[in-house]
Design a protein around this motif. Sequence first.
Motif, PDB file in Angstrom:
ATOM      1  N   MET A 109       0.831  -1.196   0.000  1.00  0.00           N
ATOM      2  CA  MET A 109       0.000   0.000   0.000  1.00  0.00           C
ATOM      3  C   MET A 109       0.872   1.255   0.000  1.00  0.00           C
ATOM      4  N   ALA A 110       0.370   2.261  -0.633  1.00  0.00           N
ATOM      5  CA  ALA A 110       1.245   3.417  -0.787  1.00  0.00           C
ATOM      6  C   ALA A 110       0.445   4.696  -0.940  1.00  0.00           C
ATOM      7  N   ARG A 111       1.153   5.777  -0.663  1.00  0.00           N
ATOM      8  CA  ARG A 111       0.584   7.093  -0.905  1.00  0.00           C
ATOM      9  C   ARG A 111       1.003   7.470  -2.320  1.00  0.00           C
TER      10      ARG A 111
ATOM     11  N   LEU B 190      -6.393   7.393 -14.869  1.00  0.00           N
ATOM     12  CA  LEU B 190      -6.300   6.065 -14.265  1.00  0.00           C
ATOM     13  C   LEU B 190      -5.191   5.245 -14.933  1.00  0.00           C
ATOM     14  N   ASN B 191      -5.182   5.275 -16.278  1.00  0.00           N
ATOM     15  CA  ASN B 191      -4.186   4.498 -17.001  1.00  0.00           C
ATOM     16  C   ASN B 191      -2.772   5.014 -16.764  1.00  0.00           C
ATOM     17  N   ILE B 192      -2.645   6.290 -16.456  1.00  0.00           N
ATOM     18  CA  ILE B 192      -1.321   6.834 -16.138  1.00  0.00           C
ATOM     19  C   ILE B 192      -0.876   6.327 -14.770  1.00  0.00           C
ATOM     20  N   ILE B 193      -1.813   6.272 -13.825  1.00  0.00           N
ATOM     21  CA  ILE B 193      -1.458   5.777 -12.500  1.00  0.00           C
ATOM     22  C   ILE B 193      -1.056   4.305 -12.564  1.00  0.00           C
ATOM     23  N   SER B 194      -1.782   3.517 -13.368  1.00  0.00           N
ATOM     24  CA  SER B 194      -1.455   2.089 -13.414  1.00  0.00           C
ATOM     25  C   SER B 194      -0.276   1.789 -14.333  1.00  0.00           C
ATOM     26  N   GLY B 195       0.163   2.783 -15.106  1.00  0.00           N
ATOM     27  CA  GLY B 195       1.343   2.567 -15.939  1.00  0.00           C
ATOM     28  C   GLY B 195       1.031   2.066 -17.329  1.00  0.00           C
TER      29      GLY B 195
ATOM     30  N   PRO C 214       7.245   0.211 -15.391  1.00  0.00           N
ATOM     31  CA  PRO C 214       6.198  -0.551 -16.059  1.00  0.00           C
ATOM     32  C   PRO C 214       5.101  -0.968 -15.080  1.00  0.00           C
ATOM     33  N   THR C 215       3.958  -1.318 -15.640  1.00  0.00           N
ATOM     34  CA  THR C 215       2.799  -1.713 -14.829  1.00  0.00           C
ATOM     35  C   THR C 215       3.155  -2.745 -13.763  1.00  0.00           C
ATOM     36  N   THR C 216       3.934  -3.757 -14.162  1.00  0.00           N
ATOM     37  CA  THR C 216       4.219  -4.846 -13.233  1.00  0.00           C
ATOM     38  C   THR C 216       4.995  -4.365 -12.016  1.00  0.00           C
ATOM     39  N   ALA C 217       5.839  -3.331 -12.204  1.00  0.00           N
ATOM     40  CA  ALA C 217       6.647  -2.846 -11.089  1.00  0.00           C
ATOM     41  C   ALA C 217       5.801  -2.030 -10.098  1.00  0.00           C
ATOM     42  N   ARG C 218       4.634  -1.597 -10.536  1.00  0.00           N
ATOM     43  CA  ARG C 218       3.840  -0.706  -9.678  1.00  0.00           C
ATOM     44  C   ARG C 218       2.936  -1.464  -8.725  1.00  0.00           C
ATOM     45  N   ASN C 219       2.717  -2.737  -9.029  1.00  0.00           N
ATOM     46  CA  ASN C 219       1.866  -3.566  -8.178  1.00  0.00           C
ATOM     47  C   ASN C 219       0.497  -2.932  -7.943  1.00  0.00           C
TER      48      ASN C 219
ATOM     49  N   VAL D 229      -8.085  -9.922  -5.863  1.00  0.00           N
ATOM     50  CA  VAL D 229      -7.550 -11.167  -5.330  1.00  0.00           C
ATOM     51  C   VAL D 229      -6.165 -10.983  -4.686  1.00  0.00           C
ATOM     52  N   ARG D 230      -5.424  -9.983  -5.137  1.00  0.00           N
ATOM     53  CA  ARG D 230      -4.095  -9.763  -4.553  1.00  0.00           C
ATOM     54  C   ARG D 230      -4.227  -8.886  -3.313  1.00  0.00           C
ATOM     55  N   GLU D 231      -3.583  -9.321  -2.236  1.00  0.00           N
ATOM     56  CA  GLU D 231      -3.744  -8.588  -0.979  1.00  0.00           C
ATOM     57  C   GLU D 231      -2.737  -7.448  -0.817  1.00  0.00           C
ATOM     58  N   ASP D 232      -1.607  -7.560  -1.525  1.00  0.00           N
ATOM     59  CA  ASP D 232      -0.503  -6.646  -1.253  1.00  0.00           C
ATOM     60  C   ASP D 232      -0.425  -5.484  -2.233  1.00  0.00           C
ATOM     61  N   VAL D 233      -1.510  -5.214  -2.973  1.00  0.00           N
ATOM     62  CA  VAL D 233      -1.407  -4.189  -4.019  1.00  0.00           C
ATOM     63  C   VAL D 233      -1.286  -2.785  -3.435  1.00  0.00           C
ATOM     64  N   ASN D 234      -0.646  -1.910  -4.194  1.00  0.00           N
ATOM     65  CA  ASN D 234      -0.517  -0.515  -3.785  1.00  0.00           C
ATOM     66  C   ASN D 234      -1.844   0.216  -3.877  1.00  0.00           C
ATOM     67  N   ALA D 235      -2.625  -0.138  -4.885  1.00  0.00           N
ATOM     68  CA  ALA D 235      -3.927   0.505  -5.060  1.00  0.00           C
ATOM     69  C   ALA D 235      -4.764  -0.357  -5.988  1.00  0.00           C
ATOM     70  N   ILE D 236      -6.077  -0.254  -5.831  1.00  0.00           N
ATOM     71  CA  ILE D 236      -6.973  -0.915  -6.776  1.00  0.00           C
ATOM     72  C   ILE D 236      -7.717   0.171  -7.534  1.00  0.00           C
TER      73      ILE D 236
END
Lengths: 292, 362
Positions: free
Chosen positions: B1-3, B52-57, B77-82, B155-162
């Motif tokens: 999770m992140a700010r 939104l697409n900019i935030i998710s990469g 990249p998207t994958t690095a942003r979790n 389904v992923r618990e550790d994401v920075n944001a949904i």
Amino acid sequence: MDKPQNNRAWFMVLPVLLLVAFSAIIPLMTVVNYAFNDTFGNNAFFWVGVEWFKETLESDRMWGALQRQLIFSFTILAIEVPLGIAVALAMPKKGVWASVCLVLFALPLLIPWNVVGTIWQVFARIDIGLLGYSLGLIGIDFNLGQNASAAWVSVIMMDVWHWTSLVVLLAYAGLQSIPDAYYQAAKIDQASRWAVFRYVELPKLKGVLLIAVLLRFMDSFMIYTEPFVVTGGGPGSATTFLSIDLVKMALGQFDLGPAAAFSIMYFLVILLVSWAFYTIMVNLDREEERNE
Amino acid sequence: MARIELKDLAHSYLPKPGGEDDFALKTIDLDWDDGGAYALLGASGCGKSTLLNIISGLLEPTRGQILFDGADMTHAPTTARNIAQVFQFPVVYDTMTVRDNLAFPLRNRGMQASYIKDRVQQIAQMIGMDSQLSRKARGLTADEKQKISLGRGMVREDVNAILFDEPLTVIDPHMKWELRTQLKQLHREFGHTMIYVTHDQTEALTFADKVVVMHDGRVVQLGTPEELFERPEHTFVGYFIGSPGMNLLDAKIDGNMATIGSHQIPLGAGYKSPEGHTQIGIRPEFVTFTTDASGLPVQVTQVEDVGRHRIVRVGFEGNTLCAVLPEGTPLPEGTQHIAFMPEQIGVFANDWRVTPQTGGAS
């Protein structure tokens, strides 16, 4: 109830009926006629029943041609379908280069078949052909006229060169129809490139690939012009496929009876295999849906 | 999770953007607090999905920076942003079963099989698909598919944001309400930062703690639903939020009086004469009918009964105004006078709210 009926409407169908009769039914029936009769010219026919069919089925020659034909068709399918998909995947999705690629890939499809044959005949020659001569320089004897494997390699390479484009164009069209959101979702889900292909692209390509396989199978099963120009069916009968054999029999030896029986069976085999292909593919589809 | 911080962010879909009109997103500076439930509200085409697409990469911004907990992620990249993202239209992997669909993001990250099994079961229960786990995803209906998409997002618990991009568009109204409640519950339970894009104010106001209102590529206001209702910073917020939206009237402002034609309206505060195109705005909830002849003379044109209250539309010198009447008040007819509650009147200059200089009229 009084329903107006005008039988003159049937006259409207007549032109089409005539056209089909002259272009398909009458020629086909002539072949059937030859297949069940013997003739010594002068339009005198003698009924021989299934004699010609028996003779053809018992000859090693026909079975050999069928075997070579099947090997040829399945080889080119095994090369052209994966190669076509790979090329389509590697093509740019939009922009000028996409158009350039499309035009380049469409080119082989526009070349007349005997010209394709001639191109490869010359290309493979050991005296002046780029391929044959170069291979000769590194010590490989690539003599179409004497070396059966050289003849096979040439014929298969030629077909791949000529027809992979068709698979490319079909697969490319299929890929273009996948909405962006699928790729974006896969990225979010951290799917590998292989997983994207396996779970996003391949399922969406299934429909066009079915058509590609059917078209390529039917077409390659009837191939005549190109191998005839390149190898003439040789060396010996190494690249004599069904249609080449048929022409040899009908026009070379003028064995019209056996040739007619041969063509009817040839026609039925294509019909049967295509039908089987189609049914299997469609049933696989349904099966999947039933399991859902 | 992140700010998540957006700094001086702008995006254009053109390769060489010229003037401001070429930008789909004009300059945006915005902080998303860790664990907040945000709604991104705005009309279609205002740049919500782009943001939104900019935030998710999925998109790289033309200008500016994106920071996750202070780390620069602008070009990551998207994958690095979790980050998890749910799209407007259902995206499912047709050939997989429902179970495999839900497990896919976890498997791709190499989670343990036993963990995946439990987690998938849990999520399936939440979206009400646990009885259909073994079915192929292909034969499902659009809203079942969208539920799977939602499930895959959560389904992923550790994401920075949904991130949710109008996820309930294809879901039927009853299920919409249920899923939204579940999303809220999930938010309370796990505290993920959630950003929910929508053009439906009810959806935004019920889901979010804070609403970001976008208009024409800009963020016009970030606030709680109450703030948006009571103190809209921009005329767009005024009429986009509320049903019906805020009444806006062109007026000359002088001190604590607004002048519309020959009519004077007392304001709740004093203003220095603002420059530009000045308007006053009043919510229909704060418009009352009065017998006082100093009110604005109006003609009642239409009455709508929406259950708990009635919306009365009136004509005033070519403008249409709305008033909300509580149940039980007698219905006005014909020519009437209306009054505005002075402290609820907002003053706008060139569409932006003007801060008052002094207290209200005495």
